[in-house]
Design an enzyme around this catalytic site. Structure first.
Site, short mmCIF file in Angstrom:
data_model
loop_
_atom_site.label_atom_id
_atom_site.label_comp_id
_atom_site.label_asym_id
_atom_site.label_seq_id
_atom_site.Cartn_x
_atom_site.Cartn_y
_atom_site.Cartn_z
N ARG A 6 -0.12 3.51 12.30
CA ARG A 6 -0.83 2.24 12.04
C ARG A 6 -0.72 1.75 10.60
NH1 ARG A 6 -6.93 3.67 13.59
NH2 ARG A 6 -7.79 3.04 11.61
N HIS A 7 0.01 2.46 9.76
CA HIS A 7 0.14 2.07 8.36
C HIS A 7 1.57 1.74 7.98
CE1 HIS A 7 -3.73 4.31 8.11
NE2 HIS A 7 -4.03 3.26 7.35
N SER B 245 -11.22 -6.04 7.39
CA SER B 245 -12.39 -5.68 6.59
C SER B 245 -12.80 -6.91 5.83
CB SER B 245 -12.06 -4.57 5.59
OG SER B 245 -11.98 -3.34 6.26
N GLU C 43 1.02 4.15 1.12
CA GLU C 43 0.43 5.08 2.09
C GLU C 43 1.27 6.36 2.05
OE1 GLU C 43 -2.30 4.18 3.44
OE2 GLU C 43 -2.28 1.99 3.56
N ARG D 142 0.86 -1.19 0.00
CA ARG D 142 0.00 0.00 0.00
C ARG D 142 0.90 1.24 0.00
NH1 ARG D 142 -5.47 -1.50 2.16
NH2 ARG D 142 -5.58 -3.68 1.49
N ARG E 294 -1.07 -5.34 12.45
CA ARG E 294 -2.08 -4.62 13.25
C ARG E 294 -2.56 -5.46 14.43
NH1 ARG E 294 -5.74 -0.91 10.41
NH2 ARG E 294 -4.28 0.52 9.40
N GLU F 33 -9.30 -0.85 13.76
CA GLU F 33 -9.66 -1.82 12.72
C GLU F 33 -8.54 -2.81 12.49
OE1 GLU F 33 -10.51 -0.15 8.78
OE2 GLU F 33 -9.87 -2.05 7.93
P1 ATP Z 1 -7.31 1.63 7.25
O1 ATP Z 1 -8.68 2.20 7.13
O2 ATP Z 1 -6.92 1.28 8.64
O3 ATP Z 1 -6.30 2.43 6.52
P2 ATP Z 1 -8.12 -0.06 5.12
O4 ATP Z 1 -9.57 -0.11 5.40
O5 ATP Z 1 -7.60 0.82 4.07
O6 ATP Z 1 -7.33 0.23 6.49
P3 ATP Z 1 -8.29 -2.77 4.18
O7 ATP Z 1 -8.14 -2.68 2.71
O8 ATP Z 1 -9.62 -2.92 4.76
O9 ATP Z 1 -7.55 -1.52 4.85
O10 ATP Z 1 -7.27 -3.90 4.70
C1 ATP Z 1 -7.63 -4.97 5.56
C2 ATP Z 1 -6.77 -4.94 6.82
O11 ATP Z 1 -5.40 -4.86 6.49
C3 ATP Z 1 -7.01 -3.75 7.72
O12 ATP Z 1 -8.11 -3.95 8.54
C4 ATP Z 1 -5.71 -3.70 8.49
O13 ATP Z 1 -5.66 -4.68 9.49
C5 ATP Z 1 -4.69 -4.09 7.47
N1 ATP Z 1 -4.07 -2.92 6.82
C6 ATP Z 1 -4.59 -2.16 5.84
N2 ATP Z 1 -3.72 -1.22 5.44
C7 ATP Z 1 -2.61 -1.40 6.20
C8 ATP Z 1 -1.35 -0.75 6.25
N3 ATP Z 1 -1.05 0.24 5.41
N4 ATP Z 1 -0.43 -1.20 7.13
C9 ATP Z 1 -0.70 -2.23 7.96
N5 ATP Z 1 -1.88 -2.89 7.94
C10 ATP Z 1 -2.82 -2.48 7.09
MG MG Z 2 -10.72 -1.64 5.88
#
Ligand code: ATP
Ligand code: MG
Length: 443
Positions: free
Chosen positions: A228-229, A369, A222, A220, A417, A366
């Site tokens: 948390r990312h 998902s 980010e 990702r 996470r 979170e």
């Molecule tokens: P957030 O809203 O916390 O940025 P997201 O909704 O974009 O997460 P999802 O696509 O739903 O992320 O990813 C499923 C799971 O993967 C999340 O619930 C989280 O546990 C983990 N996750 C997502 N993005 C990241 C990240 N950049 N770094 C670490 N863990 C992540």
């Molecule tokens: Mg999510």
């Protein structure tokens, strides 16, 4: 050379066996973790794969003569007599009275960070800079032993439930999760993307294996430096076919988490104790609809402006609410708005404004998902068009729907996470062995 038989000969006695060898000579192999010289004798602590073994040197019973050549991080083969040692709490411990030490290798330099103390006492960034060394600290390595337990629990439980483990490609023709956080890659002159999730592939495998899971890195891009990312993290994914309702997925996740927590308590007790981990007790996990949760947040918290999603403080509030009302560390929030969920999410036939989806909050953040996916071809094409996507670009993905797929759904659970919140860290980097963030690609 002799033929290989598949048996690796072992000349060492594991610490767990010491109790059966009291008064006898045994051999161990490990690294010199710490030397405490007490003038007429010395404690030499040997670090094996999972333990610290106290060994006592004294010219009285050692053939070996301690000198300055034996330093911390030397790899050694050590023989000694097993003796019961005194402990303050009365627990059974064993130590070795050193008979001989064979130095197998000597480090070229002293570690840049002290690793033989109870914990690493430096900034997180320094800790991460020297990760190959700082991970040798017992508390640091315990984090990732527990992380291993989590993955193992996920794998074991789902295998028992009839899931097939898969590996999907990480170099992809399209991003699966939408948004701007997809890494673009030049692939021999063609633009491709690093996988944001295994979504498109795990779905394709539902008509093949019915139930599949994957534990693998995802990427990702980010753009913000948050606690948390990460830009690369381990996603634990599963996808299951022939579901009756999207709640089947939530039930399966509840089962996975129960299994993981039990496994940790049973087989990772030394690490749980070392890190003083509060392992959550899971009997059942409460659920709340997004709208009801939002209404509650708006009532209880000030300045809530985004009505379509949660801010971190709202998640934190919901985490506390679940603890207070249900004594649960976990909370499922369901029926997120259709606008905020990816193109493959199934809308609720009773209210198309919302989806048959959920997030799982753990201690107010979170970690998952998931939800039911669209399995009907016409419906998926229509939703893509509505979202301004070109279905032709997703021709290979749409084969799944075009050639028939059962009702199905799944989820993605972020390993770092989950580890982070289980261990009570404020920063996800503490729970990543070699984290990749906006400022870091080394070591
Ligand atoms: P957030 O809203 O916390 O940025 P997201 O909704 O974009 O997460 P999802 O696509 O739903 O992320 O990813 C499923 C799971 O993967 C999340 O619930 C989280 O546990 C983990 N996750 C997502 N993005 C990241 C990240 N950049 N770094 C670490 N863990 C992540
Ligand atoms: Mg999510």
């Amino acid at each position: 050379m002799e033929n290989m038989t598949g048996t690796v000969p072992s000349s060492v006695t594991p610490y767990s066996e010491f109790k059966n060898h009291i008064g006898e000579m045994v051999t161990i192999k490990g690294a010199v973790h710490n030397i405490r010289d007490m003038s007429d004798f010395a404690f030499i602590i040997i670090r094996t794969a999972r333990e610290l073994i106290q060994c006592v040197y004294s010219p009285e019973f050692s053939d070996y003569r301690l000198d300055e050549k034996l330093v911390e991080q030397c790899a050694v083969k050590l023989s000694g007599k097993v003796v019961k040692s005194e402990t303050r709490d009365g627990s059974e411990r064993y130590e070795l009275q050193i008979h001989s030490i064979d130095v197998l290798s000597t480090p070229a330099a002293i570690p840049p960070v002290v690793i033989s103390k109870k914990q690493i006492n430096c900034d997180l960034s320094v800790n991460l800079d020297y990760r190959p060394v700082t991970l040798r600290n017992p508390k640091e390595r315990a984090i990732f032993k527990i992380q291993e337990g989590i993955q193992r629990g996920f794998r074991e439980y789902l295998s028992q439930q009839g899931f097939t483990e898969i590996h999907s490609p990480k170099i992809n023709f399209a991003g699966a999760e939408g948004g701007t956080n997809v890494f673009k890659l030049d692939y021999f002159g063609k633009q491709v993307y690093l996988a944001q999730s295994p979504q498109l592939y795990k779905q394709a495998l539902v008509p093949v294996y019915e139930r599949v899971f994957e534990i693998a890195p995802v990427f990702r891009a980010e753009h913000h430096d948050t606690s948390r990312h990460l830009n690369e993290y381990i996603s634990m994914d599963f996808e299951m076919g022939f579901i009756e309702s999207f709640t089947d997925i939530m039930n399966m996740e509840t089962g996975v988490l129960k299994y993981i927590m039990e496994l940790l308590k049973k087989e990772y007790a030394p690490e749980i104790e070392l890190l003083k981990v509060e392992v959550p007790e899971i009997t059942s996990i409460p659920c709340i609809r997004f709208k009801d949760a939002k209404d509650m947040c708006v009532k209880k918290l000030k300045n809530i402006t985004d009505m379509k999603d949660f801010e971190p403080e709202e998640e934190a509030f919901l985490g506390k609410w679940a603890k207070q009302h249900f004594n649960s560390d976990f909370l499922f929030v369901t029926h997120y708005l259709s606008k905020k969920r990816p193109f493959y999410t199934m809308d609720d036939p009773e209210d198309p404004e919302v989806t048959l989806s959920f997030d799982l909050l753990f201690r107010g953040i979170e970690i998952t998902s998931g939800g039911q996916r669209i399995h009907d071809y016409a419906q998926q094409v229509e939703k893509m068009k509505k979202l301004g996507m070109n279905p032709e670009e997703f021709e290979t993905y749409l084969m799944l729907h075009k050639y028939g797929a059962p009702p199905h759904g799944g989820l993605g659970l972020g390993l770092e996470r989950l580890t982070m919140h289980l261990l009570g860290f404020k920063n996800v980097r503490n729970a990543a062995m070699f984290p990749r963030d906006i400022n870091r690609v080394t070591p």
